[in-house]
Design a protein around this motif. Structure first.
Motif, PDB file in Angstrom:
ATOM      1  N   TYR A 163       2.125   0.544  -9.755  1.00 47.51           N
ATOM      2  CA  TYR A 163       0.697   1.313  -8.831  1.00 47.51           C
ATOM      3  C   TYR A 163       0.089  -0.276  -8.583  1.00 47.51           C
ATOM      4  O   TYR A 163      -0.195  -0.381  -8.520  1.00 47.51           O
ATOM      5  N   SER A 201       2.167   2.098  -3.370  1.00 53.46           N
ATOM      6  CA  SER A 201       1.253   2.439  -4.813  1.00 53.46           C
ATOM      7  C   SER A 201       0.971   3.752  -4.172  1.00 53.46           C
ATOM      8  O   SER A 201       0.784   4.642  -4.781  1.00 53.46           O
ATOM      9  N   SER A 202       1.078   4.409  -2.736  1.00 56.01           N
ATOM     10  CA  SER A 202       0.697   5.139  -2.713  1.00 56.01           C
ATOM     11  C   SER A 202       2.012   6.352  -2.709  1.00 56.01           C
ATOM     12  O   SER A 202       1.480   7.725  -3.191  1.00 56.01           O
ATOM     13  N   MET A 210      -5.438   6.737 -10.715  1.00 49.74           N
ATOM     14  CA  MET A 210      -5.886   5.586  -9.806  1.00 49.74           C
ATOM     15  C   MET A 210      -6.665   4.672 -10.512  1.00 49.74           C
ATOM     16  O   MET A 210      -7.462   3.412 -10.233  1.00 49.74           O
ATOM     17  N   LEU A 222      -9.119  -0.854  -1.166  1.00 47.03           N
ATOM     18  CA  LEU A 222      -8.025  -0.084  -1.079  1.00 47.03           C
ATOM     19  C   LEU A 222      -7.787   1.412  -1.605  1.00 47.03           C
ATOM     20  O   LEU A 222      -6.601   2.015  -1.517  1.00 47.03           O
ATOM     21  N   LEU A 223      -8.912   2.047  -2.693  1.00 48.40           N
ATOM     22  CA  LEU A 223      -8.690   3.056  -2.994  1.00 48.40           C
ATOM     23  C   LEU A 223      -8.896   4.449  -2.446  1.00 48.40           C
ATOM     24  O   LEU A 223      -7.101   4.401  -2.622  1.00 48.40           O
ATOM     25  N   VAL A 278       0.914  -1.222  -0.059  1.00 50.83           N
ATOM     26  CA  VAL A 278       0.684   0.019   0.381  1.00 50.83           C
ATOM     27  C   VAL A 278       0.730   1.453   0.047  1.00 50.83           C
ATOM     28  O   VAL A 278       0.493   1.804  -0.599  1.00 50.83           O
ATOM     29  N   ILE A 303      -5.077   4.021  -0.529  1.00 53.43           N
ATOM     30  CA  ILE A 303      -3.741   4.592  -1.152  1.00 53.43           C
ATOM     31  C   ILE A 303      -4.211   6.492  -1.219  1.00 53.43           C
ATOM     32  O   ILE A 303      -2.926   6.719  -1.037  1.00 53.43           O
ATOM     33  N   HIS A 324      -1.236  -2.558  -6.029  1.00 50.31           N
ATOM     34  CA  HIS A 324      -2.646  -2.056  -5.244  1.00 50.31           C
ATOM     35  C   HIS A 324      -3.114  -3.582  -5.711  1.00 50.31           C
ATOM     36  O   HIS A 324      -3.764  -3.796  -4.861  1.00 50.31           O
ATOM     37  N   TYR A 325      -2.858  -4.046  -7.154  1.00 47.90           N
ATOM     38  CA  TYR A 325      -3.232  -6.142  -6.717  1.00 47.90           C
ATOM     39  C   TYR A 325      -2.710  -6.502  -5.834  1.00 47.90           C
ATOM     40  O   TYR A 325      -3.336  -7.685  -4.701  1.00 47.90           O
TER      41      TYR A 325
END
Length: 361
Positions: A285, A99-100, A128, A311-312, A96, A315, A289-290
């Motif tokens: 990303y 990704s961020s 995203m 998670l959207l 996470v 993140i 994320h996955y």
């Protein structure tokens, strides 16, 4: 595991390479130069890449003890339910955070070079939502897109490298080891952390059609970014000098902005780099994320799709925490240090536990 979810050896290698090739192309020359302070950065990059290969092979050996299982599934078998759950949550948190970091770095560079004045939130949210559309398709869909992006990246990158020869001065790379090997060794940790991404094999290994090829996948997957990074630091130092690199936030982009080809219709050559860079940020990303969503789904034994949506906002919120570019760089350093422990030290300990217990547990 359904047959449709399986990955070929080539797809797995491309996943590893694309994960690694994130922000490093733009930032590695500066961060490494600050540590080394000599033109021998290319040597630090090579050593860092070799260390990453070793760490990657250790992770493969660990994963091969538990065929068709991801790290989230076999960690409990090694250290017990509760400690395994904690390790899983830490790994999920790492994905996470990565990704961020990727989406915030994208917003910073895009605002600076492409869409001046555009709010960070607008860039991040658009990015995203496009990523969400892909990850809903699952790992095979992600791998197929990566297969398209990878050759485009290779072609454009080496086209840029050839153009860099016009302003390249080999004297800026001399003397080789003028102050000995010690300065080069100071930059090894920084360069090794630029190769983080091979840890995705913890997840990917379970879906490989030929898991026995996992070690080769990791070695090839790291070798490609190693070639990219060595080429980048050599061209950047050769064109801008050590002092010139340290004084610039994005030295690779500065290098490309220095290109001049009179009479050529196309002038903004940094756009070429930004094209492949945005694609690589997107790949990093998407896969993180996955991987984070997969972790939550497997820990809670639920379907992955709800977690892709959940998670959207997480993140996004984490991506907006750094107040400025300096905070973002500190955030990146923190993620790198966590990765060093989680994927450099921990797999050795876990593999040791498995071996002491006599194999699979």
């Amino acid at each position: 595991m359904a047959a449709k979810e399986s990955l070929t050896t080539y797809q797995a290698a491309v996943l590893v390479s694309n994960f690694i090739l994130g922000v490093g192309i733009l930032t590695l020359p500066r961060t490494a130069t600050e540590k080394v302070k000599t033109p021998d950065i290319w040597l630090s990059v090579i050593i860092g890449g070799l260390i990453a290969m070793l760490a990657g092979v250790i992770i493969v050996k660990l994963s091969q003890q538990f065929p068709e299982k991801t790290f989230y599934e076999y960690s409990e078998h090694i250290v017990g339910k509760w400690l395994g759950c904690i390790l899983n949550l830490v790994v999920i948190g790492y994905f996470v955070a990565t990704s961020s970091h990727m989406v915030r770095a994208l917003a910073e560079v895009t605002t600076l070079f492409l869409l001046e004045g555009t709010p960070h939130w607008a860039i991040i949210m658009a990015f995203m939502w496009v990523g969400l559309y892909l990850v809903i398709g699952g790992l095979p869909a992600i791998a197929r897109l990566f297969e398209i992006i990878f050759p485009i990246t290779v072609i454009i990158f080496f086209m840029i490298a050839v153009m860099s020869l016009k302003i390249f001065d080999v004297n800026n790379l001399r003397p080789v080891l003028g102050l000995g090997i010690e300065p080069a060794l100071k930059g090894v940790k920084t360069t090794a952390l630029s190769f983080t991404g091979f840890e995705i094999i913890l997840v990917v290994h379970a879906y490989m059609q030929r898991p026995k090829m996992a070690a080769k996948v990791v070695l090839i997957g790291i070798a490609v970014p190693l070639l990219f990074y060595v080429t980048t630091v050599i061209m950047v130092i050769g064109a801008l000098t050590v002092d010139g690199v340290v004084s610039r936030t994005w030295p690779t982009i500065t290098l490309i902005q220095s290109f001049e080809f009179p009479g050529v219709f196309f002038e903004r050559y940094e756009s070429l780099l930004l094209v492949i860079w945005v694609m690589q940020i997107f790949t990093t990303y998407v896969i993180t994320h996955y991987a984070a969503a997969m972790g939550l789904a497997q820990v809670m034994k639920k379907d992955i799709r709800p977690f892709l949506y959940i998670l959207l906002p997480v993140i996004y919120i984490v991506a907006m925490l750094p107040k400025n570019i300096n905070d973002l760089f500190h955030y990146s350093d923190f993620i790198g240090n966590v990765a060093f422990v989680m994927f450099g030290v921990l797999p050795i300990v876990l593999l040791g536990i498995v071996k002491v217990r006599g194999g699979k547990t």
